[in-house]
Design a protein around this motif. Structure first.
Motif, PDB file in Angstrom:
ATOM      1  N   TYR A   7     -40.438  60.770  20.704  1.00  0.00           N
ATOM      2  CA  TYR A   7     -39.546  59.793  20.087  1.00  0.00           C
ATOM      3  C   TYR A   7     -39.934  60.072  18.421  1.00  0.00           C
ATOM      4  O   TYR A   7     -40.845  59.688  18.086  1.00  0.00           O
ATOM      5  CB  TYR A   7     -39.659  58.354  20.425  1.00  0.00           C
ATOM      6  N   THR A   9     -37.502  60.481  14.327  1.00  0.00           N
ATOM      7  CA  THR A   9     -36.291  60.450  13.444  1.00  0.00           C
ATOM      8  C   THR A   9     -36.540  60.919  12.095  1.00  0.00           C
ATOM      9  O   THR A   9     -36.125  62.052  11.674  1.00  0.00           O
ATOM     10  CB  THR A   9     -35.801  58.958  13.378  1.00  0.00           C
ATOM     11  N   SER A  10     -37.527  60.829  11.408  1.00  0.00           N
ATOM     12  CA  SER A  10     -37.718  61.049  10.033  1.00  0.00           C
ATOM     13  C   SER A  10     -38.359  62.099   9.656  1.00  0.00           C
ATOM     14  O   SER A  10     -39.287  62.556  10.580  1.00  0.00           O
ATOM     15  CB  SER A  10     -38.238  59.608   8.924  1.00  0.00           C
ATOM     16  N   THR A  33     -34.069  60.525  19.454  1.00  0.00           N
ATOM     17  CA  THR A  33     -33.937  60.399  18.074  1.00  0.00           C
ATOM     18  C   THR A  33     -32.645  59.556  17.646  1.00  0.00           C
ATOM     19  O   THR A  33     -31.932  59.271  18.595  1.00  0.00           O
ATOM     20  CB  THR A  33     -33.914  61.754  17.347  1.00  0.00           C
ATOM     21  N   GLN A  34     -32.600  58.902  16.705  1.00  0.00           N
ATOM     22  CA  GLN A  34     -31.522  58.255  16.149  1.00  0.00           C
ATOM     23  C   GLN A  34     -30.330  59.085  15.959  1.00  0.00           C
ATOM     24  O   GLN A  34     -30.205  60.069  15.796  1.00  0.00           O
ATOM     25  CB  GLN A  34     -31.680  57.656  14.724  1.00  0.00           C
ATOM     26  N   THR A  48     -30.528  63.999  12.358  1.00  0.00           N
ATOM     27  CA  THR A  48     -31.852  63.319  11.754  1.00  0.00           C
ATOM     28  C   THR A  48     -32.742  64.877  11.547  1.00  0.00           C
ATOM     29  O   THR A  48     -32.429  65.743  12.262  1.00  0.00           O
ATOM     30  CB  THR A  48     -32.527  62.498  12.795  1.00  0.00           C
ATOM     31  N   LYS A  51     -34.176  65.815  14.846  1.00  0.00           N
ATOM     32  CA  LYS A  51     -32.922  66.391  15.775  1.00  0.00           C
ATOM     33  C   LYS A  51     -32.722  68.055  15.058  1.00  0.00           C
ATOM     34  O   LYS A  51     -32.533  68.992  16.116  1.00  0.00           O
ATOM     35  CB  LYS A  51     -31.730  65.788  15.594  1.00  0.00           C
ATOM     36  N   TYR A  78     -39.870  56.392  14.431  1.00  0.00           N
ATOM     37  CA  TYR A  78     -38.678  56.439  15.482  1.00  0.00           C
ATOM     38  C   TYR A  78     -37.429  55.806  14.677  1.00  0.00           C
ATOM     39  O   TYR A  78     -36.439  55.825  14.871  1.00  0.00           O
ATOM     40  CB  TYR A  78     -38.752  56.167  17.056  1.00  0.00           C
TER      41      TYR A  78
END
Length: 269
Positions: A7, A9-10, A33-34, A48, A51, A78
């Motif tokens: 998990y 995102t950034s 991810t978001q 993201t 991703k 996340y």
């Protein structure tokens, strides 16, 4: 080989994802991810950072892990609370990489807070997750110094690399039951909030010069640090403290290009 769900995102999560992807002890069976977000003037959808890297590595990306079997999950920046029902899919094996020395700075902006407060050091805590924010027991912790020139992006990069260095061996020890989690001192916990645009506003006439200088570094790149001049924002891009006084080096008036402070003074009282 252990099956892992990741998990993240950034950009903080990217080094850990790459480290686990090349670690022969693990197989990443899902990256969560978001959603893609609109970015820029034309609101184009952008994936993201996690991703984007997952695609480059050929890893499967999805929205939840309940349709795959896995041994453990690693969470790094996340950006959303993981429901208890999901945590229950792998009890005691959801592992979080957090960018502070817990229990200090639980919450959304620990790196900014450490710079803003003038801390001499920060670090990475790897912890078991539970239903509360950054509340679970500690597995491993490592510190590093905060340099006088560090900004939020530069310190984020350092901590991301540190977390990536720690995660593989820590996760392996968890799965082999060779590590004893240590309960946090919850009475010493401090919490930091999600940053808002207005948190960038300062008053150079009344605020401490050292604090403003730290805020300029802590608020880079967002929300930035600015003061109001005749109803318009003036962003402080660079400054330093000299003899206890704040010296502005470069600013950006609202609607204009960056300029030296001396140039701004020539046209403004």
């Amino acid at each position: 080989m252990y099956r892992i769900v990741f998990y993240g995102t950034s950009v903080f999560a990217v080094p850990a994802l790459k480290a686990l992807a090349r670690d022969g002890r693990f197989s990443i069976v899902r990256v969560v991810t978001q959603p893609d977000r609109p970015v820029g003037r034309h609101a184009e959808l952008m994936a993201t950072p996690v991703k984007q890297v997952a695609r480059e590595l050929g890893l499967p990306v999805g929205t939840n892990p309940d349709d795959v079997s896995f041994d453990a999950a690693v969470v790094a920046s996340y950006g959303e609370i993981i429901p208890q029902a999901v945590l229950d899919l792998a009890p005691h094996r959801f592992i979080n990489i957090h960018a502070s020395l817990l229990p200090k700075y639980r919450g959304a902006s620990p790196i900014r807070e450490a710079i803003k407060n003038g801390d001499a050091e920060t670090g990475v805590t790897i912890m078991e997750m539970d239903a509360k924010m950054d509340h679970g027991p500690i597995l491993k912790m490592r510190s590093l110094p905060i340099e006088p020139t560090d900004t939020t992006p530069s310190l984020t990069d350092k901590l991301a690399v540190l977390g990536a260095e720690m995660i593989g061996d820590t996760l392996s020890e968890v799965l082999k039951k060779r590590i004893q989690p240590k309960e946090q001192d919850h009475s010493s916990a401090t919490f930091v909030k999600l940053i808002k645009k207005e948190d960038g506003l300062v008053d150079p006439d009344t605020m401490d010069a050292a604090l403003i200088e730290r805020l300029v570094r802590a608020n880079d790149p967002w929300p930035g640090t600015y003061f109001m001049h005749h109803g318009k924002r003036v962003k402080i891009l660079a400054c330093h403290v000299e003899s206890g006084r704040l010296v502005l080096d470069q600013i950006q008036p609202e609607g204009k290009k960056p300029m030296a402070w001396a140039d701004f003074l020539r046209g403004n009282r």
